[in-house]
Scaffold this active site. Structure first.
Site, short mmCIF file in Angstrom:
data_model
loop_
_atom_site.label_atom_id
_atom_site.label_comp_id
_atom_site.label_asym_id
_atom_site.label_seq_id
_atom_site.Cartn_x
_atom_site.Cartn_y
_atom_site.Cartn_z
N LYS A 149 13.35 -10.62 12.26
CA LYS A 149 13.27 -11.12 10.88
C LYS A 149 12.34 -10.26 10.03
CE LYS A 149 12.78 -15.52 8.40
NZ LYS A 149 12.55 -16.97 8.56
N THR A 150 11.11 -10.03 10.50
CA THR A 150 10.19 -9.19 9.73
C THR A 150 10.61 -7.72 9.80
OG1 THR A 150 8.70 -9.10 11.65
CG2 THR A 150 8.22 -10.75 9.97
N GLU A 179 8.37 3.64 8.35
CA GLU A 179 8.83 4.87 7.69
C GLU A 179 10.31 5.15 7.90
OE1 GLU A 179 4.62 5.73 6.89
OE2 GLU A 179 5.57 4.88 8.63
N GLY A 202 0.82 -1.21 0.00
CA GLY A 202 0.00 0.00 0.00
C GLY A 202 0.85 1.25 0.00
N ARG A 256 11.82 -1.13 20.98
CA ARG A 256 11.83 -2.59 21.07
C ARG A 256 11.52 -3.21 19.71
NH1 ARG A 256 8.30 -5.93 25.58
NH2 ARG A 256 9.60 -7.81 25.64
#
Length: 743
Positions: free
Chosen positions: A638-639, A710, A244, A633
């Site tokens: 990984k993501t 961002e 998006g 935190r």
């Protein structure tokens, strides 16, 4: 309480198998009964008036069901004319098919509904429309002296602070000065999944709507207000979104058209947009920026002036926080920040990843590099010398700030100390080598959010919240948070999102989803844990009888005493022993405004980039990037790493490729396709290193999350442009950095 099991550990996406096997369905993939198809007709002119639509010719084609335009849109549409969506800027939103006036090129002027998509597309190509053409103005360059300061902006816009100190006098007396204009053209989001809405007609004005969106509740609110429906009549579902980047924050016009057609024809309808039509709504605005810096003899900033002018539509005043960041990123007592809009005959710009900050940081960080050279300082040393320990815009301390550590760790990993500062001094064979740096700052915010959790007798936890996941990893991190809070295995937790029948969650944007949904789910799971403990205390011979919630830990499927972990109750045994089939808690988490009043809440990053430039051909290869991020935190390295990798790829794209070119004679974008609007392919991307600097923050929110969507983009384009200068000695202030600008 719980002990750490999952939060902070690299975990594969829980929805990964569904995506790679095709089980995950997107908005245009739902096969519903009696489905008709819509194809949108776009205006070829930029401004004027429709005088006639020859719709009868198209309606006569067998299989064509209807042609909707301003000539036959029923009165039910725009039931609430005061309605604006959740992120609408000031002004009057564009209302599709509501009049004969054409306000911008590619404006949707009709939609053809037919029994098949191919027939709808063919019929749309035959639709003749007559126009009276009016003069248009799409050139921002002609508006340099015609800008205006915006009034009420969209939610989240903060007007630039008033000047501090005496910037004009300080600039006049500065030892070293630089000034420059920094420009980028319009840029478009181009997510992989194009916009589509599938509306399933359930009878009696009841609709089930599958929409490409970043906020199911925003789409629902739009539909109910526009068409006068109740929430029960308009369920919106958005389980998976193929990217998006901000383009799905506002409801787009295919949603209006699909719902309109479904209500009028009393059958299911799908409207999908083409790649070309993806360029017809929302974009990062063409922006002109002016930056002027002055330093004292010791290299400390004496004065800073940052001005921005960017485009908006004739009907809305779209605003971005472009210049504000410059007043907080570096220590400077004399600062002037100014911001203006210019109205053009284009569609309203829209938030695009790191809106405002990506634009503002590119200008500021190139100017800082120029200033470092003028002051005879290494660009890293210059930034450290002007490090801001406090947010001077708001006159508040930062809740936490590890930008200094980002500089040091990023530089060490990159090998910055081996940099020869002289332009054109470093080579690899015949290639010129350049090293540059940049960085940025982004808000750490949190929104009101609701969640519901249900523990069943077999020990399975169902977590519900109407959030969206646009590919960021929301499914996974919320599963991790819930599993850890109640001490359950990951496979014993199912997180369901993207449906307006679920508890209400905010739009997915602004880097606030992890903090908002994560803290809401954590708080709700804690409340369920308290209930579960009370039931466990009633079990025969319970070792937890006198324990408070703070005295126990939920771990490995057990509730244990902190003082003696051998004293425990198995969670799966609690509900059967109590005779309960399930235990449910629904809760709404409200952000705590106290820390926002006392502290400045932000994430930071530092970027180091290497380029290699062919001195004869002018070709540039971005061969290495190190991005060091301090974002509180990190829930899932990984993501999280994937988020920053994507940001860096986009930063490379912004620096080297992206620009939507307007032909001002026609007032339309000429490269509205992916063959001519260039984005990177795999061969353009080389080594990217992501560093997460450890940062604990107990003020930003209970889980200490700052968000990553961002901040990872900031400073990347500037670092590359600065590296190109170091390699070639040519300063490029107009993105993208292209061969013609170097030769």
């Amino acid at each position: 309480m719980s002990t750490t099991n999952y939060i902070g550990k690299p975990t594969s996406r829980v929805e990964g198998p569904a995506k790679v096997t095709g089980a995950a369905k997107y908005a245009a993939e739902y096969n519903v009964p009696d489905l008709a198809y819509g194809y949108v007709v776009s205006s070829p002119i930029a401004k004027g008036k429709i005088t006639k639509i020859h719709a009868d010719e198209v309606r006569a084609i067998p299989g064509v069901l209807q042609v909707f335009s301003h000539e036959n849109v029923p009165s039910l549409a725009w039931f609430d004319r005061s309605y604006k969506d959740d992120v609408a800027p000031g002004g009057s939103p564009f209302r599709p098919l509501q009049g004969a006036e054409v306000k911008y090129s590619q404006q949707p002027v009709a939609v053809v509904i037919a029994e098949t998509f191919e027939l709808a597309r063919y019929a749309a190509s035959l639709l003749r429309i007559d126009y009276d053409v009016a003069p248009h103005d799409t050139d921002l360059e002609t508006k340099r002296d015609d800008g205006f300061e915006p009034g009420r902006g969209k939610t989240g816009w903060v007007p630039p602070p008033k000047p501090r100190g005496n910037p004009n006098e300080a600039l006049k007396n500065a030892v070293h000065k630089v000034e420059g204009e920094y420009i980028h053209l319009t840029q478009h989001h181009n997510p992989m999944e194009m916009f589509a809405s599938t509306v399933e007609w359930l009878g009696d004005k009841k609709l089930k709507i599958y929409d490409k969106t970043q906020g199911a509740f925003n789409s629902q609110q739009y539909v109910t207000k526009v068409f006068g429906l109740s929430k029960d009549d308009a369920q919106v579902i958005s389980k998976y979104t193929g990217g998006g980047f901000g383009s799905g924050l506002r409801p787009q016009y295919q949603l209006f058209m699909a719902v309109l057609a479904s209500l009028e024809l009393k059958r299911s309808v799908r409207v999908s947009l083409t790649r070309q039509q993806m360029f017809s709504f929302g974009h990062r605005p063409h922006t002109l920026q002016y930056v002027e810096l002055g330093t004292n003899a010791d290299g400390t900033l004496a004065a800073l002036h940052h001005h921005a002018l960017h485009e908006t539509s004739q009907f809305e005043d779209y605003t971005e926080n472009v210049v504000n960041w410059s007043g907080m990123l570096y220590q400077c007592d004399n600062v002037k920040l100014t911001y203006q809009l210019a109205k053009l005959d284009v569609y309203t710009p829209q938030d695009m990843r790191a809106p405002g900050a990506a634009t503002g940081s590119f200008a500021l960080e190139i100017a800082m590099d120029e200033m470092a050279y003028a002051a005879g300082l290494d660009p890293l040393e210059f930034r450290l010398r002007n490090y801001a320990e406090r947010d001077q815009n708001a006159d508040k301390p930062f809740s936490s700030k590890k930008l200094r550590e980002c500089y040091h760790e990023g530089a060490a990993k990159f090998g910055w100390d081996k940099r020869n500062p002289e332009p054109r001094s470093m080579r690899d064979g015949n290639m010129l080598v350049g090293w540059g740096m940049g960085g940025g700052v982004w808000d750490a915010s949190i929104q009101k959010c609701a969640a519901k959790v249900t523990l069943t007798a077999d020990g399975h936890l169902n977590v519900l919240s109407g959030a969206n996941d646009i590919g960021t990893g929301t499914y996974t991190i919320i599963t991790q948070i819930a599993a850890e809070t109640l001490g359950l295995p990951l496979e014993a937790v199912t997180f369901t999102l993207g449906d307006t029948t679920l508890p209400e969650a905010p739009l997915q944007g602004g880097s606030w989803t992890a903090a908002s949904v994560g803290n809401a789910v954590k708080e709700t799971c804690d409340k369920l844990g308290e209930k579960l403990l009370k039931l466990a205390q009633k079990m025969a011979g319970s070792p937890l009888k006198d324990a408070s919630y703070e005295d126990v830990q939920f771990v490995n499927g057990q509730i244990r005493l902190n003082a003696d972990p051998t004293q425990a109750v198995v969670i799966r045994d609690v509900l059967p022993a109590s005779g309960e089939k399930e235990l449910t808690v629904e809760n709404t988490m409200m952000p705590n405004p106290a820390s926002q009043l006392t502290h400045s809440l932000h994430a930071h990053n530092a970027v180091f980039a290497e380029v290699k430039v062919d001195p004869e051909l002018g070709t540039v290869h971005v061969t290495r990037v190190v991005n060091a991020v301090a974002a509180g935190r990190i829930l899932n390295p990984k993501t999280a790493r994937s988020q920053v990798l994507g940001s860096v790829v986009w930063g490379i794209s912004m620096a080297m490729m992206e620009e939507t070119v307007m032909d001002h004679g026609f007032g339309r974008y000429m490269n509205h396709n992916l063959s001519e609007y260039h984005v990177p392919v795999c061969a353009d991307i080389h080594d990217i290193e992501v560093i997460f600097v450890e940062e604990e923050d107990d003020k930003v929110n209970p889980l200490g999350i700052k968000g990553l969507g961002e901040v990872g983009l900031l400073g990347v384009a500037a670092a590359i442009a600065n590296a190109v200068y170091h390699a070639t000695g040519k300063r490029i202030r107009n993105l993208p950095v292209s061969i013609d600008k170097l030769l």
